[in-house]
Scaffold this active site. Structure first.
Site, PDB file in Angstrom:
ATOM      1  N   CYS A 238       0.620  -1.314  -0.018  1.00 54.25           N
ATOM      2  CA  CYS A 238       0.134  -0.143  -0.097  1.00 54.25           C
ATOM      3  C   CYS A 238       0.730   1.300  -0.048  1.00 54.25           C
ATOM      4  O   CYS A 238       2.189   1.047   0.320  1.00 54.25           O
ATOM      5  CB  CYS A 238      -0.832  -0.084   1.308  1.00 54.25           C
ATOM      6  SG  CYS A 238      -1.753  -1.586   1.509  1.00 54.25           S
TER       7      CYS A 238
ATOM      8  N   CYS B  48      12.254   7.496  11.471  1.00 50.80           N
ATOM      9  CA  CYS B  48      11.593   8.615  12.245  1.00 50.80           C
ATOM     10  C   CYS B  48      10.151   8.535  12.448  1.00 50.80           C
ATOM     11  O   CYS B  48       9.489   9.462  12.837  1.00 50.80           O
ATOM     12  CB  CYS B  48      11.983   9.852  11.453  1.00 50.80           C
ATOM     13  SG  CYS B  48      11.185  10.090   9.891  1.00 50.80           S
TER      14      CYS B  48
END
Lengths: 531, 150
Positions: free
Chosen positions: A314, A322
């Site tokens: 997806c 991060c």
């Protein structure tokens, strides 16, 4: 004559020490090292710091960093765990998981521990509170293999019991195949972390030594990754992590002698900024299979610039480093996409057309690119050849000492080599800078500086390579070398100062392909000066 | 061998008490490649349709997940590519050795049941284009998952 032969033998030897590692022993002065350490934008307040120092702010301050090995890091961590464990009266395993959760910051852990709700705190850290720890398994059977010998079952406080064999196989899979150090309970949907001491006791014995070593490598990596002021030295075989004084630090010099950019992990690339270099290196590698693949399959995280690979799945990406969430298609924040995750409405044909146009344009610029690339490569290979000079000069220095010169008196030679190497490196990267620069009057000045530095560098190089070994009039030699070195350093300073001033004042204009991104990076670079 | 023992137990269990709408077609309990038929749940867009899943177990099973793909005509679903590859977290990163073949099939069935519209993944074409060259199995793909409800 013996010495002459030694010299020849050494010159033929291909195993020369990497430049930089040797010169450290000679206590070269700080001016020898160029760094983008600090720079400034136009505001006067920040300018003050620059003017005060006098020298270009793009210098490495060698005293600013400290160094640590993986073993020392782990030892430090054990110490911290013991401390926390005794202060908070927690088991070691629990203390460790909590510490890791708070990025190995004792202060943060203490503060949150005393102010926050423990149920939430422990749940967030994915560990069980000592009061809730179960002392036996929920089920009488290993839910992996069906082993129903209760004696063999082992759980980590959450009650999910597995037999020893299954635990070991599970850890091996996680550590060796998946390279993980943060390992959850094997039960589905149980996110309780397996603490270090459990891993160590399960992987006892020589049969698992390799797995355990790998585990500790990962543990050390995780600590370094969690600290914004720490980074592994990228030099091959270097075991040190560099601890910088602040996270915006630019160029640093490792204990091993290797100079690198603390931000991007590449070798010291003064005077260009990371973004330019990154764009350049990507371009350089364009012809290779790898780079074609990288371009096709990876994108940089829009927030932290970590390279992210995706070959399917997806489009809702979350950066593992991060945790930034973004859309793969438009690289924008994920937030505005909301629930329409299957269709990025911010992507349209006109944008793809623009991308295609850019590609075509870059083809026509190939010739220009090759001009800069050629020079970039040329200096790079010169640098490799000149590494041999370290040995040659070392021989000459010994010779001179035999003739009654003091050790201190002969250091000028190795210092000249260091300057030469540094000048070459800066020259090499000036071609990257020039490639992305628009032709403005300032650019012409830059090109003049570049030409001057190049000329001085070649003169120094030629002198050291062709004449230094043969020269008998040693006083004259010293005078010449010192002069040439001084010219070279002077030109180098001028060039770097000029580039730096351009960043500060903002007189550089960049190529369209990179201009927009450069604005952001220059700002960021200038901000780092205030630290 | 732990893998064999576990597969044998699972096979027997699966045959004895199959989840609703799921049938294990492979009869050989020693096989490491199972074919499972799943029937679209009533009142969903896949009602009345049946699909076949192939589950391949490596010798690292259950510590590494089975490779699960749809065979032949995969359902048109935003998490299922035309080559049968499935974007479902428990088949990759979120796999736990405490999960079973049967629970995986149930998850896939519920993934199908939770959409109200038949659609291919947005990046189906590019994924297929790459796959036609690489022919990589789905476990070679680095998946990113976003939607726990589907």
């Amino acid at each position: 004559m013996d010495d002459e032969e030694t010299f020849m033998a050494m010159s033929d030897d291909e195993e020369f020490p990497v430049g930089g590692s040797d010169d450290e022993d000679f206590g070269e002065d700080n001016d020898d090292v160029m760094v983008d350490d600090d720079d400034d934008d136009g505001d006067d307040e920040a300018m003050f710091g620059v003017e005060e120092s006098g020298a270009p702010t793009l210098l490495v301050d060698e005293t600013q960093c400290t160094f640590i090995t993986a073993d020392e890091l782990i030892a430090q961590q054990v110490h911290l765990i013991k401390e926390i464990s005794s202060v908070l009266q927690l088991p070691h395993g629990t203390a460790r998981v909590l510490l890791e959760h708070f990025g190995w910051s004792k202060e943060q852990l203490m503060e949150r521990y005393w102010t926050e709700d423990h149920d939430k705190l422990f749940a967030d850290a994915r560990c069980i509170q000592p009061k809730d720890m179960k002392d036996q398994c929920d089920e009488d059977m290993c839910s992996i293999c069906g082993n129903d010998n209760k004696e063999e079952l082992l759980q980590i406080g959450c009650g999910h019991g597995f037999c020893h064999e299954c635990w070991v196989a599970y850890l091996e899979e996680k550590i060796l195949s998946q390279g993980k150090q943060s390992i959850e309970c094997p039960e589905y949907n149980c996110n309780i972390l397996v603490d270090e001491s459990t891993v160590t006791s399960l992987l006892k014995g020589p049969a698992h030594a390799e797995t355990l070593a790998r585990y500790y490598e990962r543990v050390a990596d995780a600590i370094v990754d969690s600290k914004k002021t720490m980074r592994w030295c990228p030099a091959p075989d270097c075991k040190f992590a560099v601890i910088a004084p602040h996270s915006k630090c630019k160029m640093v010099k490792c204990k091993c002698g290797f100079e690198f950019c603390f931000q991007c992990g590449q070798e010291n690339h003064t005077p260009v900024l990371c973004l330019m270099l990154k764009a350049w290196l990507k371009k350089c590698a364009d012809d290779s299979e790898t780079s074609n693949w990288l371009q096709a399959h990876t994108k940089p995280c829009p927030k932290c610039a970590s390279v992210i690979e995706k070959n399917g799945g997806c489009n809702h990406m979350s950066c593992r480093k991060c945790k930034h969430e973004f859309c793969w298609i438009c690289l924008g924040d994920w937030e505005p996409h909301g629930s329409s995750w299957f269709n990025c409405t911010r992507f349209n044909d006109s944008e793809t057309a623009v991308v295609r146009e850019k590609v075509d344009a870059s083809r026509s610029l190939l010739k220009r690119y090759l001009f800069y690339f050629d020079r970039f490569k040329n200096h790079q290979s010169s640098r490799q050849f000149e590494e041999k000079l370290v040995k040659a000069v070392d021989w000459k220095m010994k010779q001179m000492q035999k003739q009654g010169w003091g050790w201190v008196e002969v250091q000028f030679l190795i210092q000249a080599v260091a300057t030469l190497q540094q000048a070459r490196r800066v020259l090499q990267y000036t071609y990257v800078f020039a490639y992305y620069l628009k032709k403005t009057p300032q650019c012409l000045i830059f090109e003049e500086n570049q030409a001057d530095l190049q000329m001085q560098t070649e003169r120094l190089s030629e002198y050291l390579e062709q004449r230094a070994a043969k020269m008998d009039d040693l006083h004259n030699l010293k005078q010449q070398v010192m002069n040439l070195r001084a010219y070279c350093e002077h030109r180098l300073q001028k060039l770097v100062e000029h580039v730096e001033e351009g960043y500060k004042v903002g007189f550089w204009e960049y190529d369209e392909k990179i201009a927009e991104e450069m604005v952001g990076q220059v700002d960021e670079f200038n901000e780092s000066l205030e630290l | 061998m732990a893998t064999k023992r576990r597969l044998k137990t699972e096979h027997a269990q699966f045959k004895k008490t199959p989840p609703e709408g799921v049938t294990l077609l492979t009869d050989d309990p020693t096989s490491t490649r199972w074919i499972v038929q799943i029937a679209g749940a009533p009142n969903t867009v896949y009602a009345g349709e049946t699909f076949q899943l192939q589950l391949s177990f490596s010798d690292k099973y259950p510590f590494s997940p089975p490779e699960v793909i749809f065979l032949d005509n995969p359902p048109q679903h935003p998490h299922v590519y035309k080559n049968g590859h499935i974007c479902l977290s428990i088949l990759y990163q979120e796999w736990s050795p405490a999960l079973t073949a049967s629970s995986v099939c149930v998850s896939i069935l519920s993934m199908l049941s939770s959409v109200s519209k038949k659609e291919w993944p947005i990046d189906n074409d590019s994924y297929m284009a790459r796959w036609r060259i690489s022919r990589h199995g789905p476990q070679k793909t680095l998946w990113d998952f976003h939607d726990d409800t589907v």
